[in-house]
Design a protein around this motif. Structure first.
Motif, PDB file in Angstrom:
ATOM      1  N   PRO A  14       0.803  -1.235   0.000  1.00 49.31           N
ATOM      2  CA  PRO A  14       0.000   0.000   0.000  1.00 49.31           C
ATOM      3  C   PRO A  14       0.828   1.273   0.000  1.00 49.31           C
ATOM      4  O   PRO A  14       0.312   2.344  -0.319  1.00 49.31           O
ATOM      5  CB  PRO A  14      -0.841  -0.118   1.276  1.00 49.31           C
ATOM      6  CG  PRO A  14      -0.086  -1.075   2.153  1.00 49.31           C
ATOM      7  CD  PRO A  14       0.588  -2.035   1.222  1.00 49.31           C
ATOM      8  N   ASP A  15       2.105   1.177   0.359  1.00 49.04           N
ATOM      9  CA  ASP A  15       2.937   2.380   0.425  1.00 49.04           C
ATOM     10  C   ASP A  15       3.783   2.579  -0.826  1.00 49.04           C
ATOM     11  O   ASP A  15       4.781   3.304  -0.804  1.00 49.04           O
ATOM     12  CB  ASP A  15       3.847   2.332   1.654  1.00 49.04           C
ATOM     13  CG  ASP A  15       4.812   1.136   1.622  1.00 49.04           C
ATOM     14  OD1 ASP A  15       4.595   0.218   0.795  1.00 49.04           O
ATOM     15  OD2 ASP A  15       5.760   1.116   2.422  1.00 49.04           O
ATOM     16  N   SER A  16       3.401   1.961  -1.943  1.00 51.05           N
ATOM     17  CA  SER A  16       4.154   2.152  -3.177  1.00 51.05           C
ATOM     18  C   SER A  16       4.221   3.633  -3.532  1.00 51.05           C
ATOM     19  O   SER A  16       3.191   4.316  -3.571  1.00 51.05           O
ATOM     20  CB  SER A  16       3.493   1.391  -4.331  1.00 51.05           C
ATOM     21  OG  SER A  16       4.069   1.783  -5.572  1.00 51.05           O
ATOM     22  N   PRO A  17       5.422   4.168  -3.823  1.00 55.17           N
ATOM     23  CA  PRO A  17       5.536   5.585  -4.195  1.00 55.17           C
ATOM     24  C   PRO A  17       5.206   5.849  -5.655  1.00 55.17           C
ATOM     25  O   PRO A  17       5.185   6.996  -6.082  1.00 55.17           O
ATOM     26  CB  PRO A  17       7.012   5.888  -3.902  1.00 55.17           C
ATOM     27  CG  PRO A  17       7.709   4.592  -4.151  1.00 55.17           C
ATOM     28  CD  PRO A  17       6.743   3.518  -3.697  1.00 55.17           C
ATOM     29  N   TYR A  18       4.947   4.790  -6.435  1.00 52.17           N
ATOM     30  CA  TYR A  18       4.770   4.953  -7.871  1.00 52.17           C
ATOM     31  C   TYR A  18       3.361   4.640  -8.365  1.00 52.17           C
ATOM     32  O   TYR A  18       2.881   5.266  -9.314  1.00 52.17           O
ATOM     33  CB  TYR A  18       5.762   4.055  -8.615  1.00 52.17           C
ATOM     34  CG  TYR A  18       7.199   4.316  -8.233  1.00 52.17           C
ATOM     35  CD1 TYR A  18       7.828   5.492  -8.601  1.00 52.17           C
ATOM     36  CD2 TYR A  18       7.907   3.396  -7.474  1.00 52.17           C
ATOM     37  CE1 TYR A  18       9.133   5.750  -8.232  1.00 52.17           C
ATOM     38  CE2 TYR A  18       9.227   3.631  -7.110  1.00 52.17           C
ATOM     39  CZ  TYR A  18       9.838   4.815  -7.486  1.00 52.17           C
ATOM     40  OH  TYR A  18      11.128   5.054  -7.119  1.00 52.17           O
ATOM     41  N   VAL A  19       2.695   3.672  -7.759  1.00 49.48           N
ATOM     42  CA  VAL A  19       1.397   3.219  -8.249  1.00 49.48           C
ATOM     43  C   VAL A  19       0.421   3.109  -7.084  1.00 49.48           C
ATOM     44  O   VAL A  19       0.714   2.447  -6.080  1.00 49.48           O
ATOM     45  CB  VAL A  19       1.519   1.850  -8.954  1.00 49.48           C
ATOM     46  CG1 VAL A  19       0.148   1.380  -9.423  1.00 49.48           C
ATOM     47  CG2 VAL A  19       2.483   1.927 -10.129  1.00 49.48           C
ATOM     48  N   LYS A  20      -0.732   3.765  -7.220  1.00 52.59           N
ATOM     49  CA  LYS A  20      -1.755   3.690  -6.178  1.00 52.59           C
ATOM     50  C   LYS A  20      -3.099   3.325  -6.834  1.00 52.59           C
ATOM     51  O   LYS A  20      -3.703   4.157  -7.508  1.00 52.59           O
ATOM     52  CB  LYS A  20      -1.867   5.023  -5.437  1.00 52.59           C
ATOM     53  CG  LYS A  20      -0.577   5.392  -4.701  1.00 52.59           C
ATOM     54  CD  LYS A  20      -0.762   6.616  -3.837  1.00 52.59           C
ATOM     55  CE  LYS A  20       0.554   7.005  -3.158  1.00 52.59           C
ATOM     56  NZ  LYS A  20       1.092   5.952  -2.293  1.00 52.59           N
ATOM     57  N   PRO A  21      -3.551   2.078  -6.673  1.00 47.02           N
ATOM     58  CA  PRO A  21      -4.828   1.676  -7.276  1.00 47.02           C
ATOM     59  C   PRO A  21      -6.020   2.203  -6.482  1.00 47.02           C
ATOM     60  O   PRO A  21      -5.962   2.348  -5.262  1.00 47.02           O
ATOM     61  CB  PRO A  21      -4.756   0.148  -7.221  1.00 47.02           C
ATOM     62  CG  PRO A  21      -3.854  -0.147  -6.066  1.00 47.02           C
ATOM     63  CD  PRO A  21      -2.865   0.980  -5.985  1.00 47.02           C
ATOM     64  N   PHE A  22      -7.103   2.497  -7.177  1.00 46.62           N
ATOM     65  CA  PHE A  22      -8.338   2.919  -6.518  1.00 46.62           C
ATOM     66  C   PHE A  22      -9.508   2.681  -7.471  1.00 46.62           C
ATOM     67  O   PHE A  22      -9.317   2.366  -8.648  1.00 46.62           O
ATOM     68  CB  PHE A  22      -8.275   4.395  -6.103  1.00 46.62           C
ATOM     69  CG  PHE A  22      -8.182   5.363  -7.252  1.00 46.62           C
ATOM     70  CD1 PHE A  22      -9.303   6.037  -7.717  1.00 46.62           C
ATOM     71  CD2 PHE A  22      -6.959   5.612  -7.871  1.00 46.62           C
ATOM     72  CE1 PHE A  22      -9.216   6.939  -8.769  1.00 46.62           C
ATOM     73  CE2 PHE A  22      -6.858   6.513  -8.923  1.00 46.62           C
ATOM     74  CZ  PHE A  22      -7.989   7.168  -9.378  1.00 46.62           C
ATOM     75  N   ARG A  23     -10.724   2.811  -6.954  1.00 46.32           N
ATOM     76  CA  ARG A  23     -11.931   2.604  -7.761  1.00 46.32           C
ATOM     77  C   ARG A  23     -12.645   3.943  -7.950  1.00 46.32           C
ATOM     78  O   ARG A  23     -12.907   4.671  -6.987  1.00 46.32           O
ATOM     79  CB  ARG A  23     -12.848   1.580  -7.107  1.00 46.32           C
ATOM     80  CG  ARG A  23     -14.133   1.318  -7.899  1.00 46.32           C
ATOM     81  CD  ARG A  23     -14.734  -0.020  -7.518  1.00 46.32           C
ATOM     82  NE  ARG A  23     -13.894  -1.119  -8.014  1.00 46.32           N
ATOM     83  CZ  ARG A  23     -14.168  -2.415  -7.787  1.00 46.32           C
ATOM     84  NH1 ARG A  23     -15.235  -2.758  -7.084  1.00 46.32           N
ATOM     85  NH2 ARG A  23     -13.358  -3.347  -8.260  1.00 46.32           N
ATOM     86  N   PHE A  24     -12.976   4.236  -9.181  1.00 46.08           N
ATOM     87  CA  PHE A  24     -13.635   5.480  -9.579  1.00 46.08           C
ATOM     88  C   PHE A  24     -15.120   5.193  -9.804  1.00 46.08           C
ATOM     89  O   PHE A  24     -15.469   4.305 -10.587  1.00 46.08           O
ATOM     90  CB  PHE A  24     -12.984   5.973 -10.874  1.00 46.08           C
ATOM     91  CG  PHE A  24     -13.492   7.293 -11.401  1.00 46.08           C
ATOM     92  CD1 PHE A  24     -12.850   8.474 -11.081  1.00 46.08           C
ATOM     93  CD2 PHE A  24     -14.588   7.340 -12.253  1.00 46.08           C
ATOM     94  CE1 PHE A  24     -13.291   9.684 -11.593  1.00 46.08           C
ATOM     95  CE2 PHE A  24     -15.042   8.542 -12.763  1.00 46.08           C
ATOM     96  CZ  PHE A  24     -14.398   9.723 -12.429  1.00 46.08           C
ATOM     97  N   HIS A  41       2.574   8.860 -11.620  1.00 46.19           N
ATOM     98  CA  HIS A  41       3.192  10.152 -11.905  1.00 46.19           C
ATOM     99  C   HIS A  41       3.005  10.538 -13.371  1.00 46.19           C
ATOM    100  O   HIS A  41       3.003   9.674 -14.259  1.00 46.19           O
ATOM    101  CB  HIS A  41       4.693  10.106 -11.607  1.00 46.19           C
ATOM    102  CG  HIS A  41       5.026  10.043 -10.149  1.00 46.19           C
ATOM    103  ND1 HIS A  41       4.903  11.132  -9.312  1.00 46.19           N
ATOM    104  CD2 HIS A  41       5.491   9.033  -9.378  1.00 46.19           C
ATOM    105  CE1 HIS A  41       5.276  10.793  -8.097  1.00 46.19           C
ATOM    106  NE2 HIS A  41       5.633   9.523  -8.104  1.00 46.19           N
ATOM    107  N   ASP A  42       2.861  11.825 -13.628  1.00 48.36           N
ATOM    108  CA  ASP A  42       2.980  12.323 -14.985  1.00 48.36           C
ATOM    109  C   ASP A  42       4.436  12.185 -15.414  1.00 48.36           C
ATOM    110  O   ASP A  42       5.321  11.839 -14.608  1.00 48.36           O
ATOM    111  CB  ASP A  42       2.537  13.785 -15.058  1.00 48.36           C
ATOM    112  CG  ASP A  42       1.046  13.961 -14.776  1.00 48.36           C
ATOM    113  OD1 ASP A  42       0.276  13.054 -15.111  1.00 48.36           O
ATOM    114  OD2 ASP A  42       0.673  15.009 -14.219  1.00 48.36           O
TER     115      ASP A  42
END
Length: 214
Positions: A14-24, A41-42
């Motif tokens: 859960p603490d990945s600095p690059y990828v954070k999954p979520f539901r929209f 990140h952009d």
């Protein structure tokens, strides 16, 4: 570069600095819908043309996502069933533009300049960086913004100790003649390259290549 071993998969912390999954969640035409997304990140990407030797400068590197795309059907959930003789890591070496994520509160053109130095070893001022376009990548998963720049370099801009990435990055700098670059975008090709790479090559051939009509 392809001395890679002990490949296996695991859950995303859960603490990945690059990828954070979520539901929209949203409602469209009165119907409730949802879509699984990734916050990433952009980024910037840079088309580099060495005018001293008339060569486009690209980078090659091992991309885990490409490798996973090749082996996921038979690798198992944890990746421990991978036959690395059948699927050597060299299959997942990609040809790309010099690029990097936007992870600093500084102008994007400065990040682009830093990437040119760190990955390819050319030290150029920001006033030689030309912003070409911006577009959305990963429109089905992240919608992140990438800005593309163009810069012309010379052999005199090369820093002896520069290039190859920083920290634990392993990047190979490669050069393509105009003829070889045109072959990359011929009909029927299958490349381990992102769409932005092809956009960059096509833009250069149409707008900046010596002898082009633009």
């Amino acid at each position: 570069m392809d001395d890679i071993s002990d490949i296996h998969f695991g859950p995303l912390p859960p603490d990945s600095p690059y990828v954070k999954p979520f539901r929209f969640h949203y409602t469209q035409n009165g119907k409730a819908k949802s879509w699984d997304l990734l916050k990433v990140h952009d980024s910037v990407a840079i088309i580099i043309f060495n005018i001293t030797r008339q060569r486009l400068v690209f980078v090659k590197q091992f991309r885990p996502a490409v490798y996973h795309g090749l082996v996921h059907a038979e690798a198992g959930d944890d990746g421990t069933k991978i036959d690395m003789k059948k699927y050597p890591p060299a299959l997942a070496m990609t040809l790309e533009l010099c690029a990097g994520i936007v992870d600093k509160p500084i102008p994007w053109v400065e990040i682009a300049r830093e990437e040119v130095l760190e990955e390819c070893g050319y030290n150029v001022p920001v006033d030689r960086m030309e912003e070409i376009m911006g577009f959305r990548s990963g429109v089905g998963t992240s919608g992140s913004l990438q800005k593309m720049f163009y810069v012309e370099v010379t052999d005199d801009d090369k820093v002896p100790s520069g290039g190859g990435g920083v920290d634990d990055e392993i990047i190979e700098v490669v050069e393509y003649s105009l003829e070889d670059a045109r072959k990359l975008v011929q009909k029927g090709n299958m490349l381990n390259s992102p769409p932005g790479f092809l956009v960059g090559v096509l833009w250069f051939l149409a707008n900046r290549a010596p002898g082009c009509k633009a």
